[in-house]
Structures are given as C-alpha cells and as structure tokens.
Design an enzyme around this catalytic site. Structure first.
Site, PDB file in Angstrom:
ATOM      1  N   GLU A 138      18.208  34.275 -60.071  1.00  0.00           N
ATOM      2  CA  GLU A 138      19.115  33.851 -58.992  1.00  0.00           C
ATOM      3  C   GLU A 138      20.572  34.178 -59.334  1.00  0.00           C
ATOM      4  OE1 GLU A 138      19.806  33.673 -56.196  1.00  0.00           O
ATOM      5  OE2 GLU A 138      19.435  31.732 -55.262  1.00  0.00           O
TER       6      GLU A 138
ATOM      7  N   ASN B 226      16.137  21.809 -56.086  1.00  0.00           N
ATOM      8  CA  ASN B 226      16.259  21.863 -54.618  1.00  0.00           C
ATOM      9  C   ASN B 226      16.261  20.443 -54.058  1.00  0.00           C
ATOM     10  OD1 ASN B 226      14.055  24.744 -54.340  1.00  0.00           O
ATOM     11  ND2 ASN B 226      16.272  24.706 -54.294  1.00  0.00           N
TER      12      ASN B 226
ATOM     13  N   ARG C  50      10.643  32.901 -51.345  1.00  0.00           N
ATOM     14  CA  ARG C  50      11.316  32.089 -52.353  1.00  0.00           C
ATOM     15  C   ARG C  50      10.244  31.337 -53.133  1.00  0.00           C
ATOM     16  NH1 ARG C  50      15.901  28.558 -49.535  1.00  0.00           N
ATOM     17  NH2 ARG C  50      16.296  27.903 -51.701  1.00  0.00           N
ATOM     18  N   HIS C  51      10.574  30.916 -54.330  1.00  0.00           N
ATOM     19  CA  HIS C  51       9.676  30.033 -55.100  1.00  0.00           C
ATOM     20  C   HIS C  51       9.426  28.762 -54.285  1.00  0.00           C
ATOM     21  CE1 HIS C  51      13.309  27.669 -55.654  1.00  0.00           C
ATOM     22  NE2 HIS C  51      13.919  28.819 -55.927  1.00  0.00           N
TER      23      HIS C  51
ATOM     24  N   HIS D 238      14.495  34.204 -55.303  1.00  0.00           N
ATOM     25  CA  HIS D 238      15.444  33.111 -55.040  1.00  0.00           C
ATOM     26  C   HIS D 238      16.258  33.451 -53.798  1.00  0.00           C
ATOM     27  CE1 HIS D 238      14.731  31.613 -59.178  1.00  0.00           C
ATOM     28  NE2 HIS D 238      14.548  32.903 -59.420  1.00  0.00           N
TER      29      HIS D 238
ATOM     30  N   ARG E  13      10.773  28.305 -61.988  1.00  0.00           N
ATOM     31  CA  ARG E  13      10.287  27.999 -60.644  1.00  0.00           C
ATOM     32  C   ARG E  13       9.536  29.174 -60.007  1.00  0.00           C
ATOM     33  NH1 ARG E  13      15.854  27.964 -61.073  1.00  0.00           N
ATOM     34  NH2 ARG E  13      17.176  28.889 -59.445  1.00  0.00           N
TER      35      ARG E  13
HETATM   36  O1  F6P Z   1      20.118  26.228 -53.614  1.00  0.00           O
HETATM   37  C1  F6P Z   1      19.189  27.122 -54.090  1.00  0.00           C
HETATM   38  C2  F6P Z   1      19.858  28.379 -54.545  1.00  0.00           C
HETATM   39  O2  F6P Z   1      18.877  29.305 -54.917  1.00  0.00           O
HETATM   40  C3  F6P Z   1      20.877  28.206 -55.680  1.00  0.00           C
HETATM   41  O3  F6P Z   1      20.327  28.238 -56.966  1.00  0.00           O
HETATM   42  C4  F6P Z   1      21.836  29.333 -55.427  1.00  0.00           C
HETATM   43  O4  F6P Z   1      23.075  29.150 -56.080  1.00  0.00           O
HETATM   44  C5  F6P Z   1      21.919  29.281 -53.925  1.00  0.00           C
HETATM   45  O5  F6P Z   1      20.630  28.951 -53.464  1.00  0.00           O
HETATM   46  C6  F6P Z   1      22.352  30.582 -53.292  1.00  0.00           C
HETATM   47  O6  F6P Z   1      22.645  30.351 -51.938  1.00  0.00           O
HETATM   48  P1  F6P Z   1      24.161  30.332 -51.434  1.00  0.00           P
HETATM   49  O7  F6P Z   1      24.695  31.684 -51.750  1.00  0.00           O
HETATM   50  O8  F6P Z   1      24.053  30.059 -49.957  1.00  0.00           O
HETATM   51  O9  F6P Z   1      24.912  29.261 -52.162  1.00  0.00           O
END
Ligand code: F6P
Length: 422
Positions: free
Chosen positions: A309, A244, A237-238, A375, A289
């Site tokens: 992402e 975050n 991940r970044h 991501h 990021r």
């Molecule tokens: O929180 C960081 C992130 O990369 C968000 O931008 C993204 O929506 C999420 O994680 C994805 O994870 P999850 O599917 O568990 O919400």
C-alpha cells in the site's frame, strides 16, 4: 523484457538524431494494415499518459471517415487510383498537422497512427517534425503471421464503420485486397532513416536503431512486452483488516472476522469459475492482510513489494481525523492535491504510479488470468491505467472492500464488471 537480445540490433545514436531531455516526441507508426498499429498506439498512449506524459493518438482512418464518410472499398487504396492517392496524401497531411499543433500546445508525445509505408512519406514526416523541433521515432510492426493478421482483421477491422452492414466474408476479402494495395508499395524502415524500433512477430524479435534517452528507452521496453491478450484481470482489495475497522491507515494488521469471511468467499468464487480455477495466477503484496486473503485459495502466490500500500510515512497508523487535528497543514495539502501530495517520509500517488510501472509491464506481457489482491491506493492506480482514467481522478476512484473488479481487455478498451461477494 521479452525481446531476445541476441536478435536485437542496437546502434549508438548519431549526434544529429540525439534525443535531448524533455524534447517532445513524435512516434510514427509504420506497418501494413492489420499488424496491430492502432492497438499498439492506443496502449502506448494510455501507458504514457498514466506515467504523466501527455500523449495522444492521431489516426488517419478516423479523419478519412469524418471527411469522406465510411465505406471506402479497397479500390480507394489502390496506388493506381490517382484521385484516391491525392485524398490519402491530403488526409495524412491533415493528420500530421493536427498532431503538430497539439504538440506545440500541451502535448509531450504525439502518436501518428497511419501506415507510413514508403520511405518518401517517412522522410517528409521526419523532415517536417525536425523543422518543428520534435524528435521522431518510427515504430514498425512487422509480421506475416497469418494468425495475428486474421485476428486483427476480425477483432478490429470488421467492427470498423468501414464495414458496417457488409457481410463478413465480403468484408474480409475487401480488407485483404486493401492490404495487398499497400504491400505493393511498402518499404521497411532502413538504417539511414534515423531512430526506430521494429517489433517482429509481436516481440519474438525486436530491432532497435538509434534509441537514445530515458523516455524512448521506456517506450521500447513497453512495446517489447506488449501482447494482444484477452484474458481477464481481477482486482480486489484484501478482506477487511483490523486497521480498517479502527479507521487507521497503513500498518500491517490482520484480517477482521468479516475480512476472513471474504477471503473464504473469494476462494469459493475462483473455484466456481472454469476459466480461473486451474489457470489464474494470484499476486499479492507482502503485507499480512493480502496474504491472509489469499490463503484459502490454497495455491502458489507471487508476492510483490511493488504492490504494498501507499507508504503513509509519518502518518502511518493514524486515522484521518488524527491527521486533521495533529497535522492540519499536511491534511490540507493532501486534500488540495491528492495526486501529488507526498506523505512526510512517505509516498505520493505519483510515486505509487512509478513503482507500479513494473507491474503494468508484467500484466501486459502475461497471457494467463491474474487475480491481484492489493490495497486501495495501489488498486486505484492499476485500475486507472486499464480504464484510462485521467491522473487527477485516480486518487478518488471508488475501490470498495469485498468486491472483485473484473477487467476484460478488448482491442481498444477494457470492459469492467464488479462482483460483490459479501
Ligand atoms: O484505509 C485503507 C488504506 O488502504 C490505507 O492504508 C491507505 O493509506 C489508504 O487506504 C489509501 O487511500 P487514500 O489515498 O484515499 O487515503
């Protein structure tokens, strides 16, 4: 597609062989031993399962070992050995029966992994599958490249229970004699045998015959790009972003000070490895990021929009707590089915899988090490493909910040190690 189209023979499907949408498919592997059939079958099964088509490999060798025990030397495979021939026919039949029962239940694609090296045998298989209502596509792997054969023998066959405890030189000699037995009766798939793809010399040339329909076409595309390669793939991940820190999803924020520290540590780590320093390709998304995380690596990078992402649509920029309070139905729907849930005007994990298909095909084709700076949702999806994680579990895979997940592909599976940097 790596296939050279000028070498590809493409014929229109005949109406009798035409593939109807939604029809279950039997992929029948064809080829002499050590041409990479099992490797290809397993990769294909993993790929199709990941795309959401329940797929399973049925391998005659496994059934043979479970019934007759391992350690059949080459004489067992000699076509002049009448008893061996009877056993082999029986085992091939049992394997096909198991595949057919599974397809009648929940399967979508069954892969029949055996040599299927004679026209008579393939006709029996095709006619039987047609009676059961399944489409048949032969997948023939054709190579006489000694390097490929030698590598297949050493990487896979010598580790097989058939040769457990046997001295390596003796095992190689025995296996080569086994190949010669099969070669004495081998017939290539011919144009009047229906739908087939022939991959020559691992994709140097690809022959397509009566390939008709979306899924068969996708299978062929994947096969044409698949390479045997054991270079590492590194996923990270970044570095920690300002979003975050605030607990916000989506967005396009900068790295936090901790995130910048990780970016420097990542660059130092890559420089410290002789196998990566000069040869690793770096892929990022188009979001700030990941680009900032790649910057200290100080090299050319490939930016992929496909690696952006998951699109959280109208929830973009919110915290999970805000979603729970302001959009309780959305929150609940996602909690119940995270794989299929689609953010309003955004994406689901299933959508992410579909767009990452391009990236997977490219990674399978690539021969140099790759570092993907991505991501959370995107990396869960790539990781699930390589580690063959069932789709329902994919959205829940742990994907910690500031950690490299190194995947080392081997003949039949990937070995993983995690490197935590800060
Ligand atoms: O929180 C960081 C992130 O990369 C968000 O931008 C993204 O929506 C999420 O994680 C994805 O994870 P999850 O599917 O568990 O919400």
């Amino acid at each position: 597609m790596r296939a050279c189209y000028c070498c590809a023979t493409m014929s229109a499907a005949t109406s009798s062989a035409s593939y109807k949408r939604g029809r279950k498919i039997v992929l029948v592997m064809v080829g002499l031993p050590a041409r990479g059939k099992s490797y290809t079958a397993r990769h294909l099964a993993r790929y199709l399962s990941w795309l959401g088509y329940p797929t399973k490999v049925f391998n005659t060798g496994e059934i043979r070992r479970s019934q007759l025990g391992a350690r059949q030397t080459h004489e067992f495979f000699d076509p002049a050995n009448i008893e061996g021939l009877r056993y082999r026919r029986d085992l091939a039949q049992q394997t096909l029966d198991a595949l057919i029962s599974w397809l009648h239940e929940d399967g979508r694609v069954g892969i029949y992994d055996a040599t299927n090296g004679t026209r008579t045998r393939r006709t029996e298989v095709r006619e039987r599958c047609a009676r059961e209502g399944f489409a048949v596509q032969f997948v023939e792997l054709d190579t006489e490249d000694p390097a490929v054969i030698d590598r297949n023998v050493r990487d896979t066959k010598l580790n097989s229970p058939d040769y457990a405890g046997m001295e390596e030189g003796q095992a190689v000699r025995d296996f080569r004699r086994r190949i010669e037995h099969y070669r004495s009766t081998y017939e290539k798939v011919a144009d009047d045998e229906g739908s087939f793809v022939r991959i020559v010399d691992r994709g140097r040339k690809v022959v397509l015959h009566e390939i008709d329909g979306y899924l068969p076409g996708r299978i062929v595309f994947f096969l044409s790009n698949l390479q045997i390669s054991n270079r590492p793939i590194l996923l990270t991940r970044h570095g920690e972003s300002m979003d975050n820190v605030a607990g916000r999803i989506g967005g396009d924020s900068d790295l936090s000070p901790r995130g910048r520290e990780y970016a420097r540590a990542l660059a130092a780590y890559v420089d410290s490895r002789d196998d990566l320093r000069d040869s690793v390709d770096v892929w990022t998304s188009t979001l700030r990021r990941t680009l900032q995380t790649a910057a200290p690596l100080n090299r050319e990078i490939s930016q992929w929009r496909y690696l952006d992402e998951i699109d959280a649509g109208s929830c973009d920029g919110m915290t999970y707590e805000e979603i729970r309070r302001k959009l309780p139905e959305e929150y609940e729907a996602r909690r119940k089915d995270k794989l299929r849930y689609k953010y309003p005007r955004g994406e689901s994990y299933q959508d992410v899988i579909q767009r990452l298909d391009r990236v997977i095909v490219e990674l399978e084709r690539y021969r140099s090490p790759v570092l993907v700076i991505g991501h959370q949702a995107v990396l869960r999806t790539l990781y699930s493909y390589f580690m063959d994680i069932p789709l329902q579990r994919c959205p829940h895979v742990e994907m910690p910040l500031h950690t490299i997940i190194e995947l080392q592909p081997h003949a039949y599976a990937c070995v993983e190690r995690q490197i935590q940097l800060t």
